[in-house]
Design a protein around this motif. Structure first.
Motif, short mmCIF file in Angstrom:
data_model
loop_
_atom_site.label_atom_id
_atom_site.label_comp_id
_atom_site.label_asym_id
_atom_site.label_seq_id
_atom_site.Cartn_x
_atom_site.Cartn_y
_atom_site.Cartn_z
N TRP A 5 43.01 140.13 95.35
CA TRP A 5 43.62 140.50 96.16
C TRP A 5 44.66 139.50 95.44
O TRP A 5 45.59 140.40 94.75
CB TRP A 5 43.85 140.37 97.21
CG TRP A 5 44.86 141.10 97.41
CD1 TRP A 5 45.51 140.75 98.82
CD2 TRP A 5 45.44 141.87 97.41
NE1 TRP A 5 47.21 141.17 98.45
CE2 TRP A 5 46.49 142.56 98.77
CE3 TRP A 5 44.70 143.32 97.05
CZ2 TRP A 5 47.12 144.19 98.02
CZ3 TRP A 5 44.81 144.91 97.74
CH2 TRP A 5 45.92 144.68 98.21
N GLU A 6 45.11 138.19 95.51
CA GLU A 6 46.22 137.84 94.96
C GLU A 6 46.06 137.70 93.54
O GLU A 6 47.10 137.69 93.58
CB GLU A 6 46.20 135.68 95.69
CG GLU A 6 47.11 135.61 95.20
CD GLU A 6 48.49 135.54 96.05
OE1 GLU A 6 49.24 135.91 94.98
OE2 GLU A 6 48.61 136.33 96.30
N GLY A 7 45.33 136.98 92.47
CA GLY A 7 45.30 137.15 91.50
C GLY A 7 45.80 138.42 91.07
O GLY A 7 46.41 139.12 90.38
N VAL A 8 45.03 139.69 91.50
CA VAL A 8 45.41 141.07 91.25
C VAL A 8 46.81 141.55 91.63
O VAL A 8 47.84 141.67 90.76
CB VAL A 8 44.38 142.41 91.80
CG1 VAL A 8 45.28 143.80 91.75
CG2 VAL A 8 43.60 142.05 91.73
N LEU A 9 47.44 140.72 93.02
CA LEU A 9 48.69 141.08 92.81
C LEU A 9 49.48 140.41 91.92
O LEU A 9 50.95 140.84 91.34
CB LEU A 9 49.46 141.21 94.68
CG LEU A 9 48.49 141.28 95.39
CD1 LEU A 9 49.35 140.94 96.99
CD2 LEU A 9 49.32 142.77 95.40
N GLN A 10 49.19 139.30 91.03
CA GLN A 10 50.04 138.46 90.27
C GLN A 10 49.58 139.46 88.92
O GLN A 10 51.12 139.22 88.73
CB GLN A 10 49.48 136.88 90.07
CG GLN A 10 50.22 136.04 91.37
CD GLN A 10 49.22 134.85 90.86
OE1 GLN A 10 48.59 134.37 90.85
NE2 GLN A 10 49.37 133.89 92.26
N LEU A 11 49.23 139.64 88.92
CA LEU A 11 48.20 140.02 87.29
C LEU A 11 49.70 141.55 87.32
O LEU A 11 49.62 142.48 86.24
CB LEU A 11 47.12 140.70 86.84
CG LEU A 11 46.49 140.83 85.92
CD1 LEU A 11 47.45 139.87 85.12
CD2 LEU A 11 44.74 141.48 85.49
N ARG A 12 49.31 142.14 88.05
CA ARG A 12 50.40 143.68 88.12
C ARG A 12 52.51 143.09 88.07
O ARG A 12 52.59 144.02 87.82
CB ARG A 12 50.22 144.31 90.05
CG ARG A 12 48.86 144.83 90.13
CD ARG A 12 48.30 145.96 91.17
NE ARG A 12 49.40 147.12 91.49
CZ ARG A 12 49.30 147.08 92.41
NH1 ARG A 12 49.23 146.91 93.79
NH2 ARG A 12 50.60 148.33 92.24
N ASN A 13 51.76 141.48 88.61
CA ASN A 13 53.57 141.79 88.44
C ASN A 13 53.87 140.78 88.18
O ASN A 13 54.43 139.26 89.24
CB ASN A 13 54.33 142.28 89.58
CG ASN A 13 56.05 142.36 89.88
OD1 ASN A 13 56.94 142.05 88.77
ND2 ASN A 13 56.58 142.72 90.86
N PRO A 14 53.40 140.05 87.13
CA PRO A 14 53.40 138.25 86.81
C PRO A 14 55.43 137.99 86.96
O PRO A 14 55.14 136.81 87.64
CB PRO A 14 52.94 138.50 85.07
CG PRO A 14 53.29 139.81 84.97
CD PRO A 14 52.87 140.52 85.91
N VAL A 35 47.54 131.01 84.49
CA VAL A 35 46.90 129.78 84.61
C VAL A 35 46.44 130.54 86.71
O VAL A 35 45.33 130.59 86.79
CB VAL A 35 46.99 128.36 85.21
CG1 VAL A 35 45.90 127.59 85.14
CG2 VAL A 35 47.26 127.65 83.85
N SER A 36 46.77 130.80 86.90
CA SER A 36 47.18 130.78 88.77
C SER A 36 46.12 132.09 88.99
O SER A 36 45.13 132.41 88.91
CB SER A 36 48.29 131.00 89.25
OG SER A 36 48.66 131.35 90.72
N ILE A 37 46.38 133.53 87.96
CA ILE A 37 45.94 134.32 87.81
C ILE A 37 44.71 134.75 87.56
O ILE A 37 43.33 135.02 88.00
CB ILE A 37 46.77 135.50 87.26
CG1 ILE A 37 47.86 136.26 87.26
CG2 ILE A 37 45.52 136.89 86.42
CD1 ILE A 37 48.65 136.73 86.27
N ALA A 38 44.26 133.44 86.13
CA ALA A 38 43.41 133.76 85.68
C ALA A 38 41.31 132.37 87.10
O ALA A 38 40.89 133.74 87.19
CB ALA A 38 42.88 132.30 84.74
N ALA A 39 42.87 131.56 87.40
CA ALA A 39 41.57 130.35 88.75
C ALA A 39 41.67 131.81 89.74
O ALA A 39 40.37 131.74 90.25
CB ALA A 39 42.64 129.81 89.41
N HIS A 40 42.47 132.62 90.13
CA HIS A 40 42.80 133.44 91.60
C HIS A 40 41.51 134.66 90.67
O HIS A 40 40.01 134.92 91.66
CB HIS A 40 43.66 134.34 91.42
CG HIS A 40 44.15 133.36 92.63
ND1 HIS A 40 45.93 132.40 92.03
CD2 HIS A 40 44.16 133.39 94.05
CE1 HIS A 40 46.13 131.97 93.22
NE2 HIS A 40 45.65 132.74 93.73
#
Length: 141
Positions: free
Chosen positions: A32-41, A62-67
């Motif tokens: 969920w957090e990765g998707v949120l970050q990807l939607r609005n980096p 890096v955070s998006i990929a790790a999540h």
């Protein structure tokens, strides 16, 4: 007096399905957090900047990929121990780098939640993905 220890105190059917449920519960937050970050980096970069994350424009990716990769790997049980190790590093880095603000009760609650998640992932490293996973051949025992 002798003691007998067993590796699993639950029934065999639960031994197959409890790790799947545990993985589902553990991975949801990260995906969920990765998707949120990807939607609005850009918003993630702004947040990273506000909490003094170094090089936030790179750290966000890096955070998006790790999540996303760590969360998805835990979900499907693929390279589960490595994914758990990655997410332990993420949890500890976030706990100590972002949420350790004594006196700020909201952040301290997040600090301890990150420590608890890291502890859960230590169990995953020790016990593996469980029966229904790519690591175990996607079969129930």
């Amino acid at each position: 007096m002798s003691t007998t220890t067993t590796t699993a105190a639950t029934t065999p059917a639960l031994n197959s399905y409890l790790p799947v449920l545990a993985r589902l519960l553990m991975c949801g937050l990260f995906i969920w957090e990765g998707v949120l970050q990807l939607r609005n980096p850009a918003a993630a970069v702004d947040y990273f900047t506000s909490v003094n994350v170094p090089v936030p424009h790179i750290a966000v990716w890096v955070s998006i990929a790790a999540h996303l990769l760590g969360g998805a790997a835990i979900l499907i049980g693929f390279m589960t121990r490595w994914a758990a190790a990655l997410l332990i590093l993420l949890c500890l880095g976030t706990a100590f780098g972002v949420h350790l603000l004594p006196g700020d009760m909201d952040n301290m609650m997040n600090f301890y939640k990150n420590l608890v998640m890291a502890g859960g992932f230590l169990y995953v490293i020790n016990f593996g993905a469980g029966a229904i996973s790519f690591d175990e051949g996607v079969t129930a025992r």
